[in-house]
Design a protein around this motif. Structure first.
Motif, PDB file in Angstrom:
ATOM      1  N   UNK A 160       0.892  11.616 -33.870  1.00 53.61           N
ATOM      2  CA  UNK A 160       2.001  11.852 -32.653  1.00 53.61           C
ATOM      3  C   UNK A 160       3.166  12.593 -32.938  1.00 53.61           C
ATOM      4  N   UNK A 161       3.301  13.158 -34.012  1.00 54.44           N
ATOM      5  CA  UNK A 161       4.620  13.927 -34.148  1.00 54.44           C
ATOM      6  C   UNK A 161       4.354  15.283 -33.919  1.00 54.44           C
ATOM      7  N   UNK A 162       5.207  15.804 -33.100  1.00 54.37           N
ATOM      8  CA  UNK A 162       5.036  17.335 -32.484  1.00 54.37           C
ATOM      9  C   UNK A 162       6.267  18.057 -32.736  1.00 54.37           C
ATOM     10  N   UNK A 163       6.236  19.249 -32.445  1.00 52.99           N
ATOM     11  CA  UNK A 163       7.625  20.049 -32.295  1.00 52.99           C
ATOM     12  C   UNK A 163       8.140  19.567 -30.855  1.00 52.99           C
ATOM     13  N   UNK A 164       9.602  19.383 -30.874  1.00 53.96           N
ATOM     14  CA  UNK A 164      10.016  19.349 -29.957  1.00 53.96           C
ATOM     15  C   UNK A 164      10.659  20.522 -29.332  1.00 53.96           C
ATOM     16  N   UNK A 165      10.208  20.945 -28.084  1.00 53.29           N
ATOM     17  CA  UNK A 165      10.215  22.208 -27.299  1.00 53.29           C
ATOM     18  C   UNK A 165      11.735  22.579 -26.934  1.00 53.29           C
ATOM     19  N   UNK A 166      12.459  21.232 -26.989  1.00 55.80           N
ATOM     20  CA  UNK A 166      13.936  21.492 -26.531  1.00 55.80           C
ATOM     21  C   UNK A 166      14.656  22.017 -27.692  1.00 55.80           C
ATOM     22  N   UNK A 167      14.134  22.003 -28.704  1.00 53.63           N
ATOM     23  CA  UNK A 167      15.049  22.129 -29.892  1.00 53.63           C
ATOM     24  C   UNK A 167      14.540  23.325 -30.883  1.00 53.63           C
ATOM     25  N   UNK A 168      14.401  24.487 -30.399  1.00 54.28           N
ATOM     26  CA  UNK A 168      13.980  25.669 -31.168  1.00 54.28           C
ATOM     27  C   UNK A 168      15.031  25.971 -32.419  1.00 54.28           C
ATOM     28  N   UNK A 169      14.491  26.147 -33.549  1.00 54.88           N
ATOM     29  CA  UNK A 169      15.372  26.323 -34.649  1.00 54.88           C
ATOM     30  C   UNK A 169      14.679  27.269 -35.759  1.00 54.88           C
ATOM     31  N   UNK A 170      15.254  28.360 -36.204  1.00 51.67           N
ATOM     32  CA  UNK A 170      14.891  28.871 -37.208  1.00 51.67           C
ATOM     33  C   UNK A 170      14.804  28.158 -38.501  1.00 51.67           C
ATOM     34  N   UNK A 171      14.057  28.582 -39.570  1.00 49.25           N
ATOM     35  CA  UNK A 171      13.956  28.220 -40.902  1.00 49.25           C
ATOM     36  C   UNK A 171      15.488  28.048 -41.509  1.00 49.25           C
ATOM     37  N   UNK A 172      16.186  29.069 -41.526  1.00 51.02           N
ATOM     38  CA  UNK A 172      17.503  29.198 -41.700  1.00 51.02           C
ATOM     39  C   UNK A 172      18.479  28.251 -41.243  1.00 51.02           C
ATOM     40  N   UNK A 173      18.288  28.101 -39.692  1.00 48.40           N
ATOM     41  CA  UNK A 173      18.910  27.154 -39.005  1.00 48.40           C
ATOM     42  C   UNK A 173      18.778  25.849 -39.463  1.00 48.40           C
ATOM     43  N   UNK A 174      17.409  25.327 -39.861  1.00 47.55           N
ATOM     44  CA  UNK A 174      16.990  24.042 -40.382  1.00 47.55           C
ATOM     45  C   UNK A 174      17.599  23.825 -41.755  1.00 47.55           C
ATOM     46  N   UNK A 175      17.464  24.780 -42.624  1.00 47.87           N
ATOM     47  CA  UNK A 175      18.198  24.823 -43.953  1.00 47.87           C
ATOM     48  C   UNK A 175      19.618  24.345 -43.878  1.00 47.87           C
ATOM     49  N   UNK A 176      20.526  25.402 -43.029  1.00 46.66           N
ATOM     50  CA  UNK A 176      22.004  25.011 -42.903  1.00 46.66           C
ATOM     51  C   UNK A 176      22.029  23.653 -42.181  1.00 46.66           C
ATOM     52  N   UNK A 177      21.303  23.118 -41.429  1.00 47.53           N
ATOM     53  CA  UNK A 177      21.392  21.688 -40.625  1.00 47.53           C
ATOM     54  C   UNK A 177      21.332  20.666 -41.973  1.00 47.53           C
ATOM     55  N   UNK A 178      20.162  20.968 -42.921  1.00 51.58           N
ATOM     56  CA  UNK A 178      19.737  20.125 -43.916  1.00 51.58           C
ATOM     57  C   UNK A 178      21.199  20.155 -44.786  1.00 51.58           C
ATOM     58  N   UNK A 179      21.692  21.284 -45.203  1.00 52.50           N
ATOM     59  CA  UNK A 179      22.774  21.439 -46.136  1.00 52.50           C
ATOM     60  C   UNK A 179      24.223  20.620 -45.680  1.00 52.50           C
ATOM     61  N   UNK A 180      24.050  20.852 -44.349  1.00 48.64           N
ATOM     62  CA  UNK A 180      25.546  20.052 -43.674  1.00 48.64           C
ATOM     63  C   UNK A 180      25.394  18.617 -43.732  1.00 48.64           C
ATOM     64  N   UNK A 181      24.086  18.181 -43.685  1.00 47.81           N
ATOM     65  CA  UNK A 181      23.863  16.584 -43.765  1.00 47.81           C
ATOM     66  C   UNK A 181      24.128  15.958 -44.981  1.00 47.81           C
ATOM     67  N   UNK A 182      23.745  16.760 -46.121  1.00 44.26           N
ATOM     68  CA  UNK A 182      23.867  16.477 -47.476  1.00 44.26           C
ATOM     69  C   UNK A 182      24.914  16.971 -48.125  1.00 44.26           C
ATOM     70  N   UNK A 183      26.033  17.538 -47.511  1.00 47.32           N
ATOM     71  CA  UNK A 183      26.957  17.987 -48.100  1.00 47.32           C
ATOM     72  C   UNK A 183      28.014  16.892 -48.629  1.00 47.32           C
TER      73      UNK A 183
END
Length: 81
Positions: free
Chosen positions: A58-81
């Motif tokens: 039941x886990x699917x992509x959220x159509x309201x939150x389109x992000x590139x792989x680079x965006x996702x990596x940046x978000x991960x780095x910001x969450x874990x800095x």
């Protein structure tokens, strides 16, 4: 793109403990994914761990939150800095 949990969720609790970003929490009545914290496990794993363990599929992509792989990596780095 962040993920989301649809109404097919059985609230089995398999997804919450495997999220490296603590983006999944108990909702009412189903679990929810915080799109501001979800990176589809980019930066931590090769594929979304929640999708791997979900017995309800039941886990699917959220159509309201389109992000590139680079965006996702940046978000991960910001969450874990």
């Amino acid at each position: 793109m962040a993920l989301m949990i649809n109404e097919a969720c059985t609230a089995c609790d398999a997804c919450e403990p495997v999220c490296p970003n603590q983006a999944i929490s108990t909702g009412d009545p189903i679990y929810v994914i915080d799109p501001l914290k979800c990176t589809e496990c980019v930066g931590a794993e090769d594929e979304p761990q929640c999708k791997l363990v979900c017995p309800a599929d039941c886990i699917l992509p959220n159509p309201d939150w389109e992000e590139s792989q680079d965006d996702l990596l940046l978000k991960y780095q910001q969450l874990h800095s």
